[in-house]
Design a protein around this motif. Sequence first.
Motif, PDB file in Angstrom:
ATOM      1  N   TYR A   1       3.284   2.232   1.057  1.00 21.40           N
ATOM      2  CA  TYR A   1       3.311   2.631  -0.375  1.00 21.40           C
ATOM      3  C   TYR A   1       4.473   1.969  -0.790  1.00 21.40           C
ATOM      4  O   TYR A   1       5.582   1.850  -0.390  1.00 21.40           O
ATOM      5  CB  TYR A   1       3.236   3.960  -0.513  1.00 21.40           C
ATOM      6  CG  TYR A   1       2.200   4.741   0.170  1.00 21.40           C
ATOM      7  CD1 TYR A   1       0.954   4.361  -0.149  1.00 21.40           C
ATOM      8  CD2 TYR A   1       2.235   5.870   0.984  1.00 21.40           C
ATOM      9  CE1 TYR A   1      -0.393   4.939   0.212  1.00 21.40           C
ATOM     10  CE2 TYR A   1       1.268   6.624   1.593  1.00 21.40           C
ATOM     11  CZ  TYR A   1      -0.237   5.916   1.105  1.00 21.40           C
ATOM     12  OH  TYR A   1      -1.128   6.930   1.943  1.00 21.40           O
ATOM     13  N   ALA A   2       4.638   1.815  -2.213  1.00 21.51           N
ATOM     14  CA  ALA A   2       5.656   1.002  -2.818  1.00 21.51           C
ATOM     15  C   ALA A   2       6.980   1.967  -2.701  1.00 21.51           C
ATOM     16  O   ALA A   2       8.008   1.344  -2.625  1.00 21.51           O
ATOM     17  CB  ALA A   2       5.554   1.145  -4.259  1.00 21.51           C
ATOM     18  N   HIS A   3       7.090   3.266  -2.505  1.00 29.98           N
ATOM     19  CA  HIS A   3       8.284   3.987  -2.382  1.00 29.98           C
ATOM     20  C   HIS A   3       8.807   3.884  -1.121  1.00 29.98           C
ATOM     21  O   HIS A   3       9.860   4.341  -0.973  1.00 29.98           O
ATOM     22  CB  HIS A   3       8.012   5.292  -2.783  1.00 29.98           C
ATOM     23  CG  HIS A   3       7.548   6.376  -2.045  1.00 29.98           C
ATOM     24  ND1 HIS A   3       5.830   6.305  -1.936  1.00 29.98           N
ATOM     25  CD2 HIS A   3       7.735   7.301  -0.822  1.00 29.98           C
ATOM     26  CE1 HIS A   3       5.505   7.217  -0.780  1.00 29.98           C
ATOM     27  NE2 HIS A   3       6.775   7.681  -0.181  1.00 29.98           N
ATOM     28  N   LYS A   4       8.187   3.269  -0.138  1.00 29.35           N
ATOM     29  CA  LYS A   4       8.801   3.306   1.107  1.00 29.35           C
ATOM     30  C   LYS A   4       9.794   2.075   1.579  1.00 29.35           C
ATOM     31  O   LYS A   4      10.259   2.074   2.719  1.00 29.35           O
ATOM     32  CB  LYS A   4       7.339   3.068   2.242  1.00 29.35           C
ATOM     33  CG  LYS A   4       6.592   4.322   2.511  1.00 29.35           C
ATOM     34  CD  LYS A   4       7.334   5.418   2.771  1.00 29.35           C
ATOM     35  CE  LYS A   4       6.710   6.911   3.060  1.00 29.35           C
ATOM     36  NZ  LYS A   4       7.179   7.777   3.759  1.00 29.35           N
ATOM     37  N   GLY A   5       9.725   1.341   0.604  1.00 31.22           N
ATOM     38  CA  GLY A   5      10.732   0.345   0.695  1.00 31.22           C
ATOM     39  C   GLY A   5      10.643  -0.854   1.442  1.00 31.22           C
ATOM     40  O   GLY A   5      11.458  -1.458   1.800  1.00 31.22           O
ATOM     41  N   PHE A   6       9.484  -1.266   1.889  1.00 35.20           N
ATOM     42  CA  PHE A   6       9.254  -2.410   2.611  1.00 35.20           C
ATOM     43  C   PHE A   6       9.630  -3.842   1.784  1.00 35.20           C
ATOM     44  O   PHE A   6       9.982  -4.633   2.690  1.00 35.20           O
ATOM     45  CB  PHE A   6       7.702  -2.553   2.855  1.00 35.20           C
ATOM     46  CG  PHE A   6       7.269  -1.524   3.859  1.00 35.20           C
ATOM     47  CD1 PHE A   6       7.273  -1.889   5.267  1.00 35.20           C
ATOM     48  CD2 PHE A   6       6.435  -0.617   3.653  1.00 35.20           C
ATOM     49  CE1 PHE A   6       6.575  -1.234   6.464  1.00 35.20           C
ATOM     50  CE2 PHE A   6       5.860   0.476   4.622  1.00 35.20           C
ATOM     51  CZ  PHE A   6       6.149  -0.044   5.893  1.00 35.20           C
TER      52      PHE A   6
END
Length: 347
Positions: A181-186
Amino acid sequence: MHICHVNLASGFSGGERQTLTLIKQQLAMGYQLTVVANPTSPFADEIRALEQCQLVLCKHYTRSHQRSITADCDVVHVHEGRAIYWALLQRLIHGVPYIVTRRIDNPLKRKWLSQLAYTRASTLVGLSSEIVRQITRRHPQANVATIPSSPVQYPVSDADVDAIKAQFANKFLVIQAANMYAHKGFDVTIGAAKVLEKHAPQIHICLLGDGKARAELEKQAQGLGNISFMGKQSAMGNWFAAADLLVHPSYSEGLGSVILEAMAAGLPVVGTNAGGIPDIIKDDISGRLIEVGNPDQLASAIADIANDEALRERLIAGSLEQARACDIRQTALTYQTLYRQVLASQA
Protein backbone atom coordinates in the motif's frame (compact mmCIF):
# COMPACT_ATOMS: atom_id res chain seq x y z
CA MET A 1 -12.54 -17.20 32.45
CA HIS A 2 -14.54 -17.39 29.21
CA ILE A 3 -13.69 -14.83 26.52
CA CYS A 4 -15.37 -14.36 23.15
CA HIS A 5 -12.90 -13.06 20.55
CA VAL A 6 -14.36 -11.43 17.43
CA ASN A 7 -12.51 -10.82 14.16
CA LEU A 8 -14.62 -10.57 11.00
CA ALA A 9 -11.81 -9.73 8.55
CA SER A 10 -11.84 -11.70 5.30
CA GLY A 11 -8.05 -11.70 5.00
CA PHE A 12 -5.22 -12.90 7.22
CA SER A 13 -2.74 -10.13 8.02
CA GLY A 14 -0.86 -8.88 11.06
CA GLY A 15 -3.97 -8.24 13.16
CA GLU A 16 -5.28 -11.76 12.63
CA ARG A 17 -1.89 -13.29 13.41
CA GLN A 18 -1.67 -11.29 16.63
CA THR A 19 -5.20 -12.32 17.62
CA LEU A 20 -4.32 -15.95 16.95
CA THR A 21 -1.17 -15.68 19.06
CA LEU A 22 -3.18 -14.29 22.00
CA ILE A 23 -5.80 -17.02 21.62
CA LYS A 24 -3.17 -19.76 21.71
CA GLN A 25 -1.61 -18.27 24.83
CA GLN A 26 -4.97 -17.99 26.55
CA LEU A 27 -5.72 -21.63 25.76
CA ALA A 28 -2.40 -22.52 27.39
CA MET A 29 -3.54 -20.53 30.44
CA GLY A 30 -6.73 -22.57 30.71
CA TYR A 31 -9.24 -20.10 29.28
CA GLN A 32 -12.51 -21.13 27.70
CA LEU A 33 -12.73 -19.39 24.34
CA THR A 34 -15.39 -18.67 21.77
CA VAL A 35 -14.21 -17.13 18.49
CA VAL A 36 -16.48 -15.37 16.00
CA ALA A 37 -14.81 -15.31 12.58
CA ASN A 38 -15.52 -14.73 8.90
CA PRO A 39 -15.97 -18.11 7.15
CA THR A 40 -14.01 -16.87 4.11
CA SER A 41 -10.92 -16.01 6.17
CA PRO A 42 -7.90 -18.26 6.77
CA PHE A 43 -8.24 -17.07 10.36
CA ALA A 44 -11.34 -19.26 10.71
CA ASP A 45 -9.36 -22.26 9.45
CA GLU A 46 -6.64 -21.57 12.00
CA ILE A 47 -9.21 -21.45 14.81
CA ARG A 48 -10.90 -24.63 13.58
CA ALA A 49 -7.55 -26.42 13.76
CA LEU A 50 -7.18 -25.52 17.45
CA GLU A 51 -10.22 -27.69 18.35
CA GLN A 52 -10.43 -26.34 21.94
CA CYS A 53 -12.20 -23.16 20.73
CA GLN A 54 -15.89 -22.89 20.00
CA LEU A 55 -15.97 -21.41 16.49
CA VAL A 56 -18.90 -19.29 15.31
CA LEU A 57 -18.91 -18.42 11.61
CA CYS A 58 -20.28 -14.98 10.81
CA LYS A 59 -20.27 -13.24 7.41
CA HIS A 60 -21.55 -9.86 8.60
CA TYR A 61 -21.79 -8.02 11.90
CA THR A 62 -25.60 -8.02 11.72
CA ARG A 63 -25.70 -11.83 11.83
CA SER A 64 -25.13 -14.59 14.42
CA HIS A 65 -26.52 -12.86 17.49
CA GLN A 66 -28.00 -15.83 19.33
CA ARG A 67 -27.94 -15.57 23.11
CA SER A 68 -26.22 -18.96 23.28
CA ILE A 69 -23.04 -17.65 21.63
CA THR A 70 -22.08 -15.47 24.58
CA ALA A 71 -24.36 -16.86 27.32
CA ASP A 72 -21.39 -18.20 29.29
CA CYS A 73 -18.88 -15.53 28.22
CA ASP A 74 -17.49 -12.98 30.64
CA VAL A 75 -16.20 -10.47 28.09
CA VAL A 76 -16.28 -10.01 24.31
CA HIS A 77 -12.90 -8.95 22.91
CA VAL A 78 -13.02 -7.12 19.56
CA HIS A 79 -9.98 -7.17 17.27
CA GLU A 80 -11.10 -5.59 14.00
CA GLY A 81 -13.14 -2.64 12.73
CA ARG A 82 -16.40 -4.31 11.69
CA ALA A 83 -16.35 -6.60 14.70
CA ILE A 84 -17.06 -3.70 17.03
CA TYR A 85 -20.57 -3.44 15.59
CA TRP A 86 -21.14 -7.15 16.24
CA ALA A 87 -20.07 -6.61 19.86
CA LEU A 88 -22.29 -3.53 20.17
CA LEU A 89 -25.36 -5.46 18.99
CA GLN A 90 -24.56 -8.37 21.30
CA ARG A 91 -24.26 -5.88 24.17
CA LEU A 92 -27.54 -4.18 23.34
CA ILE A 93 -29.43 -7.45 22.85
CA HIS A 94 -27.85 -9.68 25.51
CA GLY A 95 -25.94 -7.31 27.82
CA VAL A 96 -22.43 -8.77 27.39
CA PRO A 97 -19.62 -6.22 28.00
CA TYR A 98 -16.89 -5.79 25.40
CA ILE A 99 -13.44 -4.31 24.98
CA VAL A 100 -11.89 -3.11 21.73
CA THR A 101 -8.29 -3.48 20.60
CA ARG A 102 -7.58 -0.82 17.96
CA ARG A 103 -4.59 -1.47 15.70
CA ILE A 104 -4.50 1.53 13.33
CA ASP A 105 -3.49 5.12 14.02
CA ASN A 106 -6.11 6.74 11.76
CA PRO A 107 -8.49 9.29 13.31
CA LEU A 108 -11.68 7.62 14.56
CA LYS A 109 -14.79 8.04 12.43
CA ARG A 110 -17.43 10.62 13.33
CA LYS A 111 -20.30 8.41 12.11
CA TRP A 112 -22.96 7.93 14.77
CA LEU A 113 -22.77 4.12 14.77
CA SER A 114 -19.01 4.15 15.19
CA GLN A 115 -19.21 6.68 18.00
CA LEU A 116 -21.93 4.66 19.73
CA ALA A 117 -19.90 1.46 19.43
CA TYR A 118 -16.81 3.05 20.98
CA THR A 119 -18.85 4.79 23.68
CA ARG A 120 -20.52 1.57 24.81
CA ALA A 121 -17.23 -0.36 25.07
CA SER A 122 -16.04 -1.02 28.63
CA THR A 123 -12.40 -0.39 27.68
CA LEU A 124 -10.58 0.77 24.56
CA VAL A 125 -7.08 -0.58 23.95
CA GLY A 126 -4.52 1.00 21.63
CA LEU A 127 -1.39 -0.81 20.47
CA SER A 128 0.67 2.36 20.72
CA SER A 129 0.71 5.82 22.26
CA GLU A 130 -0.30 7.33 18.90
CA ILE A 131 -3.38 5.09 18.65
CA VAL A 132 -4.31 5.96 22.22
CA ARG A 133 -3.94 9.64 21.36
CA GLN A 134 -6.36 9.24 18.46
CA ILE A 135 -8.85 7.37 20.67
CA THR A 136 -8.80 9.97 23.44
CA ARG A 137 -9.22 12.82 20.95
CA ARG A 138 -12.62 11.40 19.97
CA HIS A 139 -13.54 9.80 23.31
CA PRO A 140 -11.85 11.78 26.10
CA GLN A 141 -13.99 10.17 28.82
CA ALA A 142 -13.28 6.59 27.77
CA ASN A 143 -11.33 4.05 29.81
CA VAL A 144 -8.23 3.59 27.61
CA ALA A 145 -5.21 1.32 27.94
CA THR A 146 -2.02 0.85 25.93
CA ILE A 147 -1.09 -2.76 25.20
CA PRO A 148 1.41 -3.35 22.37
CA SER A 149 1.36 -6.27 19.97
CA SER A 150 3.37 -9.37 20.70
CA PRO A 151 5.75 -10.75 18.08
CA VAL A 152 4.49 -13.79 16.20
CA GLN A 153 6.91 -16.71 16.10
CA TYR A 154 7.37 -18.35 12.68
CA PRO A 155 8.84 -21.77 11.89
CA VAL A 156 12.22 -21.88 10.16
CA SER A 157 13.44 -24.37 7.55
CA ASP A 158 17.25 -24.55 7.44
CA ALA A 159 17.15 -25.76 3.84
CA ASP A 160 14.98 -22.84 2.74
CA VAL A 161 17.16 -20.36 4.65
CA ASP A 162 20.22 -21.76 2.91
CA ALA A 163 18.47 -21.40 -0.45
CA ILE A 164 17.72 -17.72 0.20
CA LYS A 165 21.29 -17.09 1.31
CA ALA A 166 22.63 -18.85 -1.78
CA GLN A 167 20.40 -16.74 -4.03
CA PHE A 168 21.88 -13.58 -2.52
CA ALA A 169 25.36 -14.88 -1.76
CA ASN A 170 27.95 -12.33 -0.61
CA LYS A 171 25.25 -9.70 -0.18
CA PHE A 172 24.14 -7.79 2.90
CA LEU A 173 20.47 -8.71 2.61
CA VAL A 174 17.88 -6.08 3.52
CA ILE A 175 14.17 -6.92 3.57
CA GLN A 176 10.95 -4.93 3.72
CA ALA A 177 7.82 -7.01 4.35
CA ALA A 178 4.30 -5.59 4.12
CA ASN A 179 1.26 -5.37 1.91
CA MET A 180 2.11 -3.00 -0.92
CA TYR A 181 0.00 0.00 0.00
CA ALA A 182 1.14 3.58 -0.57
CA HIS A 183 1.51 4.36 3.15
CA LYS A 184 3.97 1.50 3.72
CA GLY A 185 6.83 3.50 2.20
CA PHE A 186 8.11 1.05 -0.40
CA ASP A 187 8.82 4.08 -2.60
CA VAL A 188 11.23 5.33 0.07
CA THR A 189 13.05 2.00 0.03
CA ILE A 190 13.34 2.15 -3.75
CA GLY A 191 14.72 5.69 -3.42
CA ALA A 192 17.30 4.39 -0.94
CA ALA A 193 18.24 1.60 -3.37
CA LYS A 194 18.98 4.23 -6.02
CA VAL A 195 21.32 6.00 -3.60
CA LEU A 196 23.04 2.77 -2.56
CA GLU A 197 23.48 1.15 -5.97
CA LYS A 198 26.71 2.89 -6.88
CA HIS A 199 28.28 3.35 -3.45
CA ALA A 200 27.34 0.08 -1.70
CA PRO A 201 27.11 -2.73 -4.27
CA GLN A 202 27.29 -5.36 -1.50
CA ILE A 203 23.80 -4.36 -0.28
CA HIS A 204 20.75 -6.00 -1.83
CA ILE A 205 17.13 -5.21 -0.95
CA CYS A 206 14.25 -7.67 -1.22
CA LEU A 207 10.68 -6.39 -1.15
CA LEU A 208 8.38 -9.03 0.32
CA GLY A 209 4.74 -8.35 -0.38
CA ASP A 210 2.10 -7.73 -2.98
CA GLY A 211 -0.77 -5.34 -3.53
CA LYS A 212 -2.28 -2.68 -5.72
CA ALA A 213 0.80 -0.44 -5.58
CA ARG A 214 3.18 -3.12 -6.87
CA ALA A 215 2.98 -2.27 -10.59
CA GLU A 216 3.83 1.38 -9.93
CA LEU A 217 6.64 0.42 -7.56
CA GLU A 218 8.14 -1.91 -10.17
CA LYS A 219 8.18 1.02 -12.61
CA GLN A 220 9.99 3.14 -10.02
CA ALA A 221 12.59 0.41 -9.54
CA GLN A 222 13.12 -0.28 -13.23
CA GLY A 223 16.80 -0.64 -14.09
CA LEU A 224 17.98 -1.14 -10.50
CA GLY A 225 20.10 -4.24 -10.00
CA ASN A 226 20.17 -4.10 -6.21
CA ILE A 227 16.47 -4.61 -5.50
CA SER A 228 14.18 -7.61 -6.04
CA PHE A 229 10.41 -8.00 -5.84
CA MET A 230 9.83 -11.38 -4.21
CA GLY A 231 6.04 -11.31 -3.82
CA LYS A 232 3.94 -12.17 -0.79
CA GLN A 233 5.65 -14.66 1.52
CA SER A 234 4.00 -17.30 3.70
CA ALA A 235 7.22 -18.45 5.41
CA MET A 236 8.53 -15.26 6.98
CA GLY A 237 10.63 -17.17 9.50
CA ASN A 238 12.98 -18.20 6.71
CA TRP A 239 13.42 -14.62 5.53
CA PHE A 240 14.04 -13.32 9.05
CA ALA A 241 16.71 -16.00 9.49
CA ALA A 242 18.36 -15.29 6.12
CA ALA A 243 18.29 -11.48 6.18
CA ASP A 244 20.72 -9.06 7.80
CA LEU A 245 18.36 -6.09 8.31
CA LEU A 246 14.66 -5.19 8.16
CA VAL A 247 13.50 -1.74 7.07
CA HIS A 248 9.99 -0.36 7.56
CA PRO A 249 9.81 3.26 6.31
CA SER A 250 6.02 3.71 6.66
CA TYR A 251 4.36 7.09 6.33
CA SER A 252 1.86 5.99 9.03
CA GLU A 253 1.72 2.90 11.21
CA GLY A 254 -0.30 1.72 14.20
CA LEU A 255 2.70 -0.04 15.71
CA GLY A 256 4.49 -2.18 13.14
CA SER A 257 4.07 -5.84 14.07
CA VAL A 258 6.60 -6.95 11.48
CA ILE A 259 9.20 -4.82 13.26
CA LEU A 260 8.60 -6.72 16.50
CA GLU A 261 8.73 -10.02 14.63
CA ALA A 262 12.10 -9.10 13.12
CA MET A 263 13.37 -7.98 16.52
CA ALA A 264 12.36 -11.31 18.09
CA ALA A 265 14.20 -13.09 15.27
CA GLY A 266 17.40 -11.20 16.06
CA LEU A 267 17.44 -8.67 13.23
CA PRO A 268 18.43 -5.01 13.50
CA VAL A 269 15.65 -2.72 12.27
CA VAL A 270 15.20 0.71 10.70
CA GLY A 271 11.83 2.45 10.85
CA THR A 272 10.30 5.89 10.50
CA ASN A 273 9.42 8.33 13.24
CA ALA A 274 5.73 7.79 12.50
CA GLY A 275 2.67 6.47 14.31
CA GLY A 276 3.51 3.89 16.94
CA ILE A 277 6.93 2.93 15.55
CA PRO A 278 8.85 5.12 18.06
CA ASP A 279 7.16 3.14 20.85
CA ILE A 280 9.25 0.11 19.93
CA ILE A 281 12.27 1.59 18.13
CA LYS A 282 14.39 3.74 20.41
CA ASP A 283 16.86 5.44 18.11
CA ASP A 284 20.34 3.95 18.27
CA ILE A 285 19.24 1.58 21.07
CA SER A 286 16.72 -0.91 19.65
CA GLY A 287 17.07 0.22 16.04
CA ARG A 288 17.41 3.30 13.89
CA LEU A 289 14.71 5.92 13.37
CA ILE A 290 14.57 8.07 10.25
CA GLU A 291 12.23 10.86 9.21
CA VAL A 292 9.21 10.05 7.08
CA GLY A 293 9.72 10.06 3.32
CA ASN A 294 13.50 10.46 3.41
CA PRO A 295 15.30 7.93 1.16
CA ASP A 296 18.70 9.52 1.79
CA GLN A 297 18.37 8.96 5.55
CA LEU A 298 17.25 5.39 4.94
CA ALA A 299 20.20 4.73 2.64
CA SER A 300 22.57 6.19 5.22
CA ALA A 301 21.10 4.06 8.02
CA ILE A 302 21.33 0.89 5.91
CA ALA A 303 24.95 1.62 4.98
CA ASP A 304 25.91 2.39 8.58
CA ILE A 305 24.49 -0.90 9.84
CA ALA A 306 25.95 -2.89 6.95
CA ASN A 307 29.44 -1.48 7.48
CA ASP A 308 29.65 -1.47 11.29
CA GLU A 309 29.53 -4.89 12.96
CA ALA A 310 29.69 -3.42 16.47
CA LEU A 311 26.68 -1.20 15.68
CA ARG A 312 24.77 -4.20 14.33
CA GLU A 313 25.42 -6.24 17.45
CA ARG A 314 24.39 -3.38 19.73
CA LEU A 315 21.14 -2.80 17.84
CA ILE A 316 20.37 -6.53 17.81
CA ALA A 317 20.82 -6.68 21.59
CA GLY A 318 18.45 -3.74 22.00
CA SER A 319 15.88 -5.19 19.62
CA LEU A 320 15.87 -8.55 21.42
CA GLU A 321 15.29 -6.76 24.71
CA GLN A 322 12.39 -4.81 23.21
CA ALA A 323 10.87 -8.01 21.80
CA ARG A 324 11.08 -9.70 25.20
CA ALA A 325 9.22 -6.77 26.77
CA CYS A 326 6.34 -7.47 24.36
CA ASP A 327 6.31 -11.24 24.90
CA ILE A 328 2.87 -12.81 24.51
CA ARG A 329 2.94 -14.21 28.06
CA GLN A 330 3.14 -10.69 29.46
CA THR A 331 0.57 -9.37 27.00
CA ALA A 332 -1.89 -12.10 27.98
CA LEU A 333 -1.46 -11.30 31.67
CA THR A 334 -2.09 -7.62 30.98
CA TYR A 335 -5.31 -8.47 29.15
CA GLN A 336 -6.29 -10.78 32.00
CA THR A 337 -6.06 -7.85 34.42
CA LEU A 338 -8.19 -5.81 32.04
CA TYR A 339 -10.86 -8.51 31.77
CA ARG A 340 -11.06 -8.73 35.56
CA GLN A 341 -11.48 -4.97 35.82
CA VAL A 342 -14.35 -5.11 33.35
CA LEU A 343 -16.02 -7.92 35.32
CA ALA A 344 -15.58 -6.03 38.57
CA SER A 345 -17.20 -2.94 37.07
CA GLN A 346 -20.23 -5.03 36.03
CA ALA A 347 -20.75 -6.46 39.53
